[in-house]
Motif scaffolding. Structure first.
Motif, short mmCIF file in Angstrom:
data_model
loop_
_atom_site.label_atom_id
_atom_site.label_comp_id
_atom_site.label_asym_id
_atom_site.label_seq_id
_atom_site.Cartn_x
_atom_site.Cartn_y
_atom_site.Cartn_z
N LEU A 142 0.84 -1.20 0.00
CA LEU A 142 0.00 0.00 0.00
C LEU A 142 0.87 1.25 0.00
CD1 LEU A 142 -3.04 -0.53 2.42
CD2 LEU A 142 -3.05 -0.28 -0.06
N ALA A 143 1.91 1.21 0.84
CA ALA A 143 2.80 2.37 0.93
C ALA A 143 3.54 2.63 -0.37
CB ALA A 143 3.80 2.17 2.08
N ALA A 144 3.79 1.56 -1.14
CA ALA A 144 4.52 1.71 -2.40
C ALA A 144 3.69 2.46 -3.45
CB ALA A 144 4.94 0.35 -2.93
N GLY A 145 2.35 2.43 -3.31
CA GLY A 145 1.49 3.17 -4.21
C GLY A 145 1.48 2.65 -5.64
N GLY A 146 1.73 1.36 -5.83
CA GLY A 146 1.77 0.78 -7.17
C GLY A 146 0.46 0.15 -7.57
N HIS A 147 0.58 -0.93 -8.33
CA HIS A 147 -0.60 -1.59 -8.87
C HIS A 147 -1.46 -2.18 -7.76
CE1 HIS A 147 -3.06 -3.36 -11.97
NE2 HIS A 147 -2.84 -4.59 -11.54
N TYR A 148 -0.83 -2.69 -6.70
CA TYR A 148 -1.59 -3.25 -5.59
C TYR A 148 -2.45 -2.19 -4.93
CZ TYR A 148 -2.83 -5.47 -1.19
OH TYR A 148 -3.53 -5.97 -0.11
N ALA A 149 -1.88 -1.00 -4.73
CA ALA A 149 -2.64 0.09 -4.12
C ALA A 149 -3.84 0.44 -5.00
CB ALA A 149 -1.75 1.31 -3.93
N GLU A 150 -3.63 0.38 -6.30
CA GLU A 150 -4.74 0.64 -7.23
C GLU A 150 -5.82 -0.43 -7.10
OE1 GLU A 150 -5.46 0.36 -12.04
OE2 GLU A 150 -3.48 0.97 -11.31
N LEU A 151 -5.41 -1.70 -7.01
CA LEU A 151 -6.37 -2.79 -6.83
C LEU A 151 -7.08 -2.66 -5.49
CD1 LEU A 151 -4.30 -5.84 -8.14
CD2 LEU A 151 -6.31 -4.84 -9.23
N TYR A 152 -6.33 -2.27 -4.46
CA TYR A 152 -6.91 -2.12 -3.13
C TYR A 152 -8.01 -1.06 -3.13
CZ TYR A 152 -7.37 -0.73 1.74
OH TYR A 152 -7.88 -0.42 2.99
N ASN A 153 -7.73 0.07 -3.72
CA ASN A 153 -8.71 1.15 -3.76
C ASN A 153 -9.92 0.80 -4.63
OD1 ASN A 153 -7.38 3.02 -2.07
ND2 ASN A 153 -5.97 3.53 -3.74
N THR A 154 -9.69 -0.07 -5.62
CA THR A 154 -10.79 -0.44 -6.53
C THR A 154 -11.64 -1.56 -5.96
OG1 THR A 154 -9.41 0.20 -8.42
CG2 THR A 154 -11.34 -1.17 -8.88
N TYR A 155 -10.99 -2.61 -5.41
CA TYR A 155 -11.71 -3.82 -5.02
C TYR A 155 -11.78 -4.07 -3.51
CZ TYR A 155 -11.13 -4.95 -9.97
OH TYR A 155 -11.15 -4.93 -11.34
N PHE A 156 -10.71 -3.73 -2.79
CA PHE A 156 -10.59 -4.17 -1.39
C PHE A 156 -10.97 -3.10 -0.37
CE2 PHE A 156 -7.04 -7.04 -3.13
CZ PHE A 156 -7.94 -8.06 -3.35
N ARG A 157 -10.75 -1.84 -0.69
CA ARG A 157 -10.86 -0.78 0.32
C ARG A 157 -12.25 -0.72 0.95
NH1 ARG A 157 -11.97 4.82 0.17
NH2 ARG A 157 -10.95 5.96 1.87
N HIS A 158 -13.27 -0.93 0.13
CA HIS A 158 -14.64 -0.84 0.66
C HIS A 158 -14.98 -1.96 1.63
CE1 HIS A 158 -15.15 -3.73 -2.62
NE2 HIS A 158 -16.23 -4.15 -1.98
N GLN A 159 -14.08 -2.99 1.71
CA GLN A 159 -14.33 -4.10 2.64
C GLN A 159 -13.70 -3.85 4.00
OE1 GLN A 159 -12.75 -7.60 0.75
NE2 GLN A 159 -13.86 -7.23 -1.16
N SER A 160 -12.88 -2.78 4.12
CA SER A 160 -12.18 -2.52 5.38
C SER A 160 -13.15 -1.98 6.42
CB SER A 160 -11.04 -1.52 5.16
OG SER A 160 -11.56 -0.25 4.81
N LEU A 161 -12.83 -2.23 7.71
CA LEU A 161 -13.70 -1.77 8.78
C LEU A 161 -13.74 -0.25 8.83
CD1 LEU A 161 -12.71 -4.28 11.63
CD2 LEU A 161 -14.78 -4.27 10.23
N GLU A 162 -12.60 0.39 8.53
CA GLU A 162 -12.55 1.85 8.54
C GLU A 162 -13.50 2.43 7.50
OE1 GLU A 162 -10.03 -0.14 8.23
OE2 GLU A 162 -8.62 0.21 9.90
N TYR A 163 -13.49 1.82 6.32
CA TYR A 163 -14.35 2.32 5.25
C TYR A 163 -15.82 2.11 5.60
CZ TYR A 163 -16.38 2.87 0.59
OH TYR A 163 -17.13 3.28 -0.47
N ILE A 164 -16.12 0.90 6.14
CA ILE A 164 -17.51 0.60 6.51
C ILE A 164 -18.00 1.56 7.58
CG2 ILE A 164 -19.01 -1.14 7.54
CD1 ILE A 164 -17.25 -3.27 6.21
#
Length: 603
Positions: free
Chosen positions: A574-596
């Protein structure tokens, strides 16, 4: 005729066998049944002799009764005929009994071999060829060519009858015997010439039947989707098209086979008329007795029947050979996953290495190129990436479902091509996004990987994976029926059953292919709690669509077009801000407790 057979081409794995090779192979299956077939052959000979003797006895009795019409003579004649007919019936009964047993055992063995072949085929085989057509070969085709032996024995019986009868008739009148046999070569020639077109039409008919079976199976399997999208009318229309083609192919097949019999009957009619005319003149001029003339007329029926039946025999014979060719084509299909050895690892640690691997489902469409990856024993590795990046392909190669084109895959340092696949896969567990459950109970499905497991072990695995709550929610607990393909259970319950099944198996390597992608958050929590313990100490490859699964991984591999573009831990990537961060923001971020929590407050 070609337009009728469009779409009915042979499968890629089909082969063209010579008739002699097919017959030889079929006879190989009958070799263990030699004793039963020997008894059947003896009964055929005995019955043929009796059946030939009956018209001879009648002809002599006719001449005898002209001079002696006493009741004693008539009664004696009737009694002898009754005994002869009864013995012939008994011999035929014994023959049919032993022949049926032998043929039944052969069909059983061929189906076993065909089923073994189905189980040996690679996963790529089922990706390419419809399951309905494969099932058709194992069931209907395997039984069809058993008719060849039944027909062969019937024809043998008739030919023996003809041989005995013609031999006797030749001693009575060479002239009438010559008339009787004059057309025999022509009739047999026409029948034998018929077999080329018979093979082609019969093979097309078998393929068409397999096409219909495949279509129906697919329709029934996807009926839920069809109803959801209101496509019943479209499916019905599509089936009408397939059914109409089946009608045309099968109608043409019947036309082809029915056309041969009028031709043969005309030839037989010419021979019959000639024999009746010549025999009648012989009786009038005193050259023949009435009984002898009767014998020739009676013999005519016995001789023409097997000769005209040659066409029917060849049609059925070609049907049997065509069906046998399809079954043997399935049995002889070349495997695509090639194993050069069968080494057994005494203990599987679970270390996996991809060394310069090239792989594509089609050689011209590569998925992985020069791919390298090291998975340490006991490590949980998460694979993330867009669809088509190669995640599932890596898992399938580890499971040895497909053959790679270049490089090496090493399991504990041993080339995967050198391993005994059956032994290796007993140490490998796999759970997919849509797990397949067999019709039966929950308990039976959990026990599937370890048939010898006790009820206590099954219950412990079920509790371990999801606690007591999900078991008590089942109507009959672990004895609840799952229905066809698990239809009686929710998707979450199916996943819990599949995970419990893998846990009971106790594998060294576990592959989770999007195992929590289709479950609700509560079930996901149950599964995740079980997974933490299940994955401990085991090598795990996780194809994840859930943030919880990714976060728990020891290492995350990010794939794009078959290449590793990033790897590391969740926070690091996530800190690297690469493709994984992009996938996280697109697919995974909305599943986090903070986001919910943020979304809840915003609402």
């Amino acid at each position: 005729m070609g337009f009728l057979f469009d779409g009915l081409d042979a499968e890629e794995y089909d082969r063209n066998y010579r008739d002699a090779d097919l017959v030889k192979r079929i006879l190989h299956y009958f070799r263990p049944q030699a004793a039963k077939m020997g008894i059947a052959a003896a009964m055929i000979s005995a019955a043929a002799l009796l059946e030939a003797g009956i018209p001879i006895f009648i002809s002599r009795s006719i001449d005898t009764l002209r001079n002696d019409t006493s009741m004693g003579r008539i009664a004696t004649t009737a009694l002898i005929l009754t005994v002869l007919a009864s013995c012939s019936w008994i011999f035929n009964l014994i023959r049919q009994t032993f022949a049926a047993q032998a043929v039944g055992d052969v069909v059983l063995k061929i189906r076993e071999d065909a089923c073994d072949a189905v189980l040996r085929r690679d996963m790529s085989f089922y990706d390419q060829f419809p399951s309905g057509k494969i099932v058709s070969r194992v069931t209907s085709d395997s039984a069809a060519f058993s008719q060849v032996m039944n027909l062969s024995m019937e024809l043998l019986s008739r030919l023996l009858l003809v041989t005995v009868l013609v031999g006797y008739l030749a001693t009575v009148s060479l002239k009438l015997t010559g008339i009787l046999l004059a057309l025999a070569p022509i009739i047999m020639g026409v029948a034998l010439a018929f077999r080329a077109i018979a093979r082609r039409t019969i093979t097309a008919s078998r393929r068409m039947n397999a096409e219909v079976s495949s279509h129906i199976q697919e329709t029934v399997s996807g009926i839920g989707v069809a109803k959801t999208f209101r496509q019943e009318a479209a499916i019905h229309q599509e089936f009408l098209g397939v059914n109409q083609q089946s009608l045309r192919v099968n109608r043409r097949t019947r036309y082809v086979f029915s056309s041969i019999f009028p031709i043969l009957n005309v030839l037989a009619g010419i021979g019959t008329a000639s024999l009746v005319y010549a025999g009648g003149i012989g009786v009038r001029e005193g050259e023949l007795s009435a009984g002898t003339w009767f014998l020739f007329i009676q013999g005519l029926q016995s001789i023409w029947f097997p000769l005209t039946s040659i066409a029917s025999f060849w049609s059925q014979f070609q049907l049997g050979l065509a069906a046998g060719e399809r079954v043997f084509g399935l049995i002889d299909a070349e495997p695509r996953v090639i194993q050069s050895d069968s080494q057994r690892l005494p203990q599987l640690r679970g270390e996996i290495r991809f060394v310069d691997v090239d792989f594509g489902y089609k050689p011209e469409e590569p998925v992985l190129q020069h791919f390298n990856l090291h998975i340490r024993a006991g490590e949980t590795l998460a694979l993330v990436g867009h669809t088509g990046s190669g995640k599932s392909s890596i898992a399938k190669l580890v499971a040895r479902f497909y053959e790679f084109q270049r490089g090496q895959i090493l399991i504990d340092g041993v080339n995967i091509r050198h391993l005994d696949l059956s032994d290796y896969r007993t140490r490998l567990g796999m759970v997919t996004q849509s797990p397949f459950l067999f019709d039966g109970t929950v308990r039976e499905n959990i026990r599937y990987g370890r048939p010898d497991a006790s009820d206590a072990e099954v219950l412990a695995a079920a509790r371990h994976i999801g606690g007591e709550e999900w078991i008590s929610a089942l109507p009959q607990g672990l004895d609840s029926p799952v229905g066809e393909r698990g239809a009686s259970l929710s998707m979450g319950q199916r996943q819990l059953v599949a995970l419990a099944r893998v846990l009971l198996q106790d594998p060294a390597i576990i592959i989770l292919d999007e195992a929590t992608a289709s479950v609700d958050p509560l079930t996901e929590t149950l599964i995740q709690e079980g997974l933490d313990t299940v994955l401990a100490g085991r090598t795990a490859i996780v194809i994840a669509h859930r943030l919880s699964t990714v976060r728990h991984a020891d290492r995350i591999i990010v794939l794009r077009k078959g290449q590793i573009i990033e790897e590391g831990h969740h926070q690091h990537l996530l800190a690297a801000g690469g493709h994984y961060a992009e996938l996280y923001n697109t697919y995974f971020r909305h599943q986090s407790l903070e986001y919910i929590e943020h979304a809840r407050k915003a609402a």
